[in-house]
Design a protein around this motif. Sequence first.
Motif, mmCIF file in Angstrom:
data_model
loop_
_atom_site.group_PDB
_atom_site.id
_atom_site.type_symbol
_atom_site.label_atom_id
_atom_site.label_comp_id
_atom_site.label_asym_id
_atom_site.label_seq_id
_atom_site.Cartn_x
_atom_site.Cartn_y
_atom_site.Cartn_z
ATOM 1 N N ILE A 228 5.458 -9.521 -5.134
ATOM 2 C CA ILE A 228 4.165 -10.129 -4.809
ATOM 3 C C ILE A 228 4.265 -10.960 -3.530
ATOM 4 C CG2 ILE A 228 2.484 -11.854 -5.593
ATOM 5 C CD1 ILE A 228 2.902 -10.776 -8.417
ATOM 6 N N ALA A 229 5.394 -11.635 -3.328
ATOM 7 C CA ALA A 229 5.589 -12.366 -2.072
ATOM 8 C C ALA A 229 5.525 -11.427 -0.884
ATOM 9 C CB ALA A 229 6.935 -13.097 -2.096
ATOM 10 N N ALA A 230 6.105 -10.222 -1.027
ATOM 11 C CA ALA A 230 6.049 -9.240 0.059
ATOM 12 C C ALA A 230 4.629 -8.715 0.256
ATOM 13 C CB ALA A 230 7.010 -8.084 -0.239
ATOM 14 N N LEU A 231 3.946 -8.442 -0.845
ATOM 15 C CA LEU A 231 2.609 -7.858 -0.746
ATOM 16 C C LEU A 231 1.590 -8.842 -0.174
ATOM 17 C CD1 LEU A 231 2.517 -5.974 -4.172
ATOM 18 C CD2 LEU A 231 2.667 -4.927 -1.907
ATOM 19 N N LEU A 232 1.730 -10.117 -0.510
ATOM 20 C CA LEU A 232 0.705 -11.095 -0.125
ATOM 21 C C LEU A 232 1.033 -11.878 1.132
ATOM 22 C CD1 LEU A 232 -0.362 -12.676 -3.551
ATOM 23 C CD2 LEU A 232 -1.428 -10.792 -2.298
ATOM 24 N N HIS A 233 2.317 -12.123 1.396
ATOM 25 C CA HIS A 233 2.640 -13.118 2.409
ATOM 26 C C HIS A 233 3.547 -12.628 3.534
ATOM 27 C CE1 HIS A 233 0.611 -16.200 0.078
ATOM 28 N NE2 HIS A 233 1.288 -15.813 -0.996
ATOM 29 N N LEU A 238 9.956 -4.427 6.740
ATOM 30 C CA LEU A 238 11.012 -3.412 6.680
ATOM 31 C C LEU A 238 10.459 -2.048 6.269
ATOM 32 C CD1 LEU A 238 13.892 -5.456 4.984
ATOM 33 C CD2 LEU A 238 13.678 -4.843 7.393
ATOM 34 N N GLY A 239 9.166 -1.866 6.419
ATOM 35 C CA GLY A 239 8.551 -0.598 6.057
ATOM 36 C C GLY A 239 8.489 -0.415 4.549
ATOM 37 N N LEU A 240 8.704 0.820 4.111
ATOM 38 C CA LEU A 240 8.589 1.148 2.692
ATOM 39 C C LEU A 240 9.591 0.393 1.839
ATOM 40 C CD1 LEU A 240 7.245 3.012 0.544
ATOM 41 C CD2 LEU A 240 9.054 4.677 1.032
ATOM 42 N N LEU A 241 10.733 0.011 2.432
ATOM 43 C CA LEU A 241 11.778 -0.650 1.646
ATOM 44 C C LEU A 241 11.532 -2.144 1.461
ATOM 45 C CD1 LEU A 241 14.991 1.023 3.146
ATOM 46 C CD2 LEU A 241 13.873 1.531 0.967
ATOM 47 N N THR A 242 10.501 -2.692 2.105
ATOM 48 C CA THR A 242 10.282 -4.136 2.038
ATOM 49 C C THR A 242 10.066 -4.608 0.601
ATOM 50 O OG1 THR A 242 9.240 -4.083 4.225
ATOM 51 C CG2 THR A 242 8.900 -6.059 2.898
ATOM 52 N N VAL A 243 9.137 -3.980 -0.110
ATOM 53 C CA VAL A 243 8.812 -4.436 -1.463
ATOM 54 C C VAL A 243 9.998 -4.251 -2.418
ATOM 55 C CG1 VAL A 243 7.252 -4.152 -3.425
ATOM 56 C CG2 VAL A 243 6.351 -4.042 -1.107
#
Length: 266
Positions: A228-233, A238-243
């Motif tokens: 959720i931190a990656a999705l919201l903030h 890092l592209g697809l690997l971020t989440v």
Amino acid sequence: LFTAGTMFLQYFADDTQLSAVVFWTFGDVGRATWQELGIMAFVTLAGSLYFIANRWNYNAIDAGDETAKGLGVNVEAVRDIGMVVAALLSAVIVSLLGVIGFVGLVCPHMVRRLIGDDQRYLIPGSCVMGGLLLLAILTAVSVGAVPVPLSTVWSILAHQLAPGLVTPDWTPGREAIVWDIRFPRALLAVLVGAGLGITGAALQAVTRNPLADPHLLGISSGGAFGAIAALLHTGLFLGLLTVPLMAFGGSLAATLFVLAIARVTG
């Protein structure tokens, strides 16, 4: 703790982001794509092979730490690495699908009732049972409004896997329903169920706690916090690997926190 952190992140989201995050946290294999299937297949296979390779060590730990050490098992290393691998599996599942909390707890107990506590059979059995359970649930609730005969399903799959083998006699709409929606969803259900089932069995083995699973130990909550931190903030820097990576960071933090508390309290 991480659930509270997730709520804190949601507090600063706008209405659109908040509704999207709430929907995401419900957990849904309907989000399956072929790209996500590749990631899930790799992580699930690697984690499952690790747990299966250590099933003898888990049997020894089940008899007690001192007994396991007497048999030459490095209990701390097996326990710590097992929980990190469980965190990785849980993080990937959470990052791609949201939180699915019951499979890791239920499947090992279902298998235990059938074949007993021997980890040689319980670990792979939980993997199989998890895949079958989630696939059965998915089949029960997601048979679509558009009927597709079984013969057509097999023909479409054969056509996609071996072009030219079958002469197409179906509509493009039915092909899209089978190949782009239902088949990836079924495969993902098997992979997710297998991953959660074997993770739950491994966590119950290394902690010697029959109620241990990724959700109860906070591993899934840590993964949800990172995702959720990656999705919201942070954005997908890092592209697809971020989440998945952010989710793994959260799950790993939760795992280390649990291990630290266990060491302090003895």
